[in-house]
Enzyme design. Sequence first.
Site, mmCIF file in Angstrom:
data_model
loop_
_atom_site.group_PDB
_atom_site.id
_atom_site.type_symbol
_atom_site.label_atom_id
_atom_site.label_comp_id
_atom_site.label_asym_id
_atom_site.label_seq_id
_atom_site.Cartn_x
_atom_site.Cartn_y
_atom_site.Cartn_z
ATOM 1 N N TYR A 61 50.565 46.835 48.898
ATOM 2 C CA TYR A 61 49.181 46.462 48.570
ATOM 3 C C TYR A 61 48.267 47.689 48.738
ATOM 4 O O TYR A 61 47.264 47.840 48.043
ATOM 5 C CB TYR A 61 48.720 45.292 49.445
ATOM 6 C CG TYR A 61 47.572 44.503 48.864
ATOM 7 C CD1 TYR A 61 47.669 43.911 47.605
ATOM 8 C CD2 TYR A 61 46.381 44.351 49.567
ATOM 9 C CE1 TYR A 61 46.612 43.188 47.065
ATOM 10 C CE2 TYR A 61 45.324 43.622 49.040
ATOM 11 C CZ TYR A 61 45.445 43.047 47.790
ATOM 12 O OH TYR A 61 44.397 42.338 47.261
ATOM 13 N N LYS B 166 39.771 45.747 49.706
ATOM 14 C CA LYS B 166 39.405 44.375 50.112
ATOM 15 C C LYS B 166 38.695 44.382 51.465
ATOM 16 O O LYS B 166 37.812 43.555 51.710
ATOM 17 C CB LYS B 166 40.653 43.477 50.165
ATOM 18 C CG LYS B 166 41.271 43.178 48.799
ATOM 19 C CD LYS B 166 40.303 42.484 47.847
ATOM 20 C CE LYS B 166 40.993 41.928 46.621
ATOM 21 N NZ LYS B 166 40.043 41.525 45.564
HETATM 22 P P1 NAP Z 1 43.643 38.366 36.897
HETATM 23 O O1 NAP Z 1 43.770 37.088 36.199
HETATM 24 O O2 NAP Z 1 44.433 39.533 36.386
HETATM 25 O O3 NAP Z 1 42.103 38.728 37.003
HETATM 26 C C1 NAP Z 1 41.658 40.024 37.344
HETATM 27 C C2 NAP Z 1 40.504 40.298 36.423
HETATM 28 O O4 NAP Z 1 39.833 41.519 36.804
HETATM 29 C C3 NAP Z 1 40.935 40.495 34.973
HETATM 30 O O5 NAP Z 1 40.167 39.670 34.143
HETATM 31 C C4 NAP Z 1 40.628 41.967 34.745
HETATM 32 O O6 NAP Z 1 40.376 42.289 33.389
HETATM 33 C C5 NAP Z 1 39.392 42.094 35.602
HETATM 34 N N1 NAP Z 1 38.948 43.468 35.746
HETATM 35 C C6 NAP Z 1 39.656 44.552 36.167
HETATM 36 N N2 NAP Z 1 38.897 45.650 36.075
HETATM 37 C C7 NAP Z 1 37.686 45.258 35.605
HETATM 38 C C8 NAP Z 1 36.486 45.927 35.265
HETATM 39 N N3 NAP Z 1 36.350 47.259 35.398
HETATM 40 N N4 NAP Z 1 35.438 45.205 34.767
HETATM 41 C C9 NAP Z 1 35.538 43.870 34.595
HETATM 42 N N5 NAP Z 1 36.645 43.180 34.890
HETATM 43 C C10 NAP Z 1 37.711 43.866 35.376
HETATM 44 O O7 NAP Z 1 44.086 38.235 38.452
HETATM 45 P P2 NAP Z 1 43.572 37.308 39.647
HETATM 46 O O8 NAP Z 1 44.715 37.289 40.615
HETATM 47 O O9 NAP Z 1 43.011 36.046 39.150
HETATM 48 O O10 NAP Z 1 42.440 38.208 40.311
HETATM 49 C C11 NAP Z 1 41.122 37.727 40.579
HETATM 50 C C12 NAP Z 1 40.686 38.177 41.976
HETATM 51 O O11 NAP Z 1 41.434 37.454 42.954
HETATM 52 C C13 NAP Z 1 40.903 39.659 42.279
HETATM 53 O O12 NAP Z 1 39.830 40.133 43.042
HETATM 54 C C14 NAP Z 1 42.162 39.614 43.128
HETATM 55 O O13 NAP Z 1 42.284 40.749 43.976
HETATM 56 C C15 NAP Z 1 41.897 38.354 43.930
HETATM 57 N N6 NAP Z 1 43.049 37.776 44.620
HETATM 58 C C16 NAP Z 1 44.193 37.512 43.941
HETATM 59 C C17 NAP Z 1 45.262 36.961 44.614
HETATM 60 C C18 NAP Z 1 46.554 36.671 43.896
HETATM 61 O O14 NAP Z 1 47.585 36.542 44.561
HETATM 62 N N7 NAP Z 1 46.565 36.555 42.574
HETATM 63 C C19 NAP Z 1 45.159 36.650 45.980
HETATM 64 C C20 NAP Z 1 43.959 36.914 46.634
HETATM 65 C C21 NAP Z 1 42.900 37.482 45.951
HETATM 66 P P3 NAP Z 1 41.582 43.050 32.576
HETATM 67 O O15 NAP Z 1 42.732 42.107 32.535
HETATM 68 O O16 NAP Z 1 40.958 43.372 31.269
HETATM 69 O O17 NAP Z 1 41.892 44.310 33.379
#
Ligand code: NAP
Length: 260
Positions: free
Chosen positions: A155, A162
């Site tokens: 990570y 984070k």
């Molecule tokens: P996700 O569906 O891939 O969503 C991440 C989003 O961030 C995508 O829409 C991506 O767009 C966008 N993004 C990245 N760079 C960006 C930028 N410069 N401007 C605008 N948007 C941008 O994954 P997710 O897991 O749902 O992630 C959402 C949040 O939850 C993140 O903060 C992640 O760290 C957090 N989180 C995830 C998990 C997990 O296990 N999945 C657990 C805890 C927290 P593109 O696809 O175009 O890059």
Amino acid sequence: MLLEGKTGLVMGVANKRSIAWGITNAVSKAGARVVLTYQSERLGENVTELAESLKDPLLLQCDVSHDDQIASTMGRIQEQVGHLDFLVHALAFAPREALDGMYADTKRDDFKTALDVSAYSLVAVSRAAMPLMQGRQSSIVTLTYLGSERVVQNYNVMGVAKAALESTVRYLANDLGPHGIRVNAISAGPIKTLAAAGIGGFSKILHFVEKNAPLRRGVTIHEVGNVAAFLLSDLASGITGEVTYVDAGFSTTTAGLEAE
Ligand code: NAP
């Protein structure tokens, strides 16, 4: 209808597996109108298709690493809606090579990119949204992960980003509280999404959590969405500057767990 009559901005829908999409569904079920932003044209078609199931959505493109795009997004919302009752920041990014191997090998540019997109962007969007949100008992929610407090293999710099994000939540909560804006984070357990696929060995982490969390399972985007809807609603009017765990209890456990 917890969010009846409210309008909110949800940033970070990439596809139907996105946590932001789970939140979008929960808040629209609760009666809210949703404005969605997506990062690139590449995702526009996908998000437009998903948004067909929503009532009166507004879709805008916004890359949060560009201040001019953040400003024009808020300008469009000002013109077309006039205000915001909530904002969801569900996005993060680190270059792939920084999410593998030793944290000690993190390059300066990769560190800057990860911290800029994943933590500073919350400062930038909150500041830009403030004129639309102040004096409305409004609420901001961002997404974090346990890797901010504990070492999670691969990570790496995202854990450091984070940690900065969670600290940002507390400082923003203090700045924006007098303006009637609450700021909180949800620390979600591992969920298979596009972003998660970029973390080396993610399936192993997911499997371990499913086996060892107090609920003996992982969590879904719907469960995260429901907690977000609560934090964005007036039911949570006394909560700000907090990190709420939606992780089937995994963060409460320690050594002595079942072997894989
Ligand atoms: P996700 O569906 O891939 O969503 C991440 C989003 O961030 C995508 O829409 C991506 O767009 C966008 N993004 C990245 N760079 C960006 C930028 N410069 N401007 C605008 N948007 C941008 O994954 P997710 O897991 O749902 O992630 C959402 C949040 O939850 C993140 O903060 C992640 O760290 C957090 N989180 C995830 C998990 C997990 O296990 N999945 C657990 C805890 C927290 P593109 O696809 O175009 O890059």
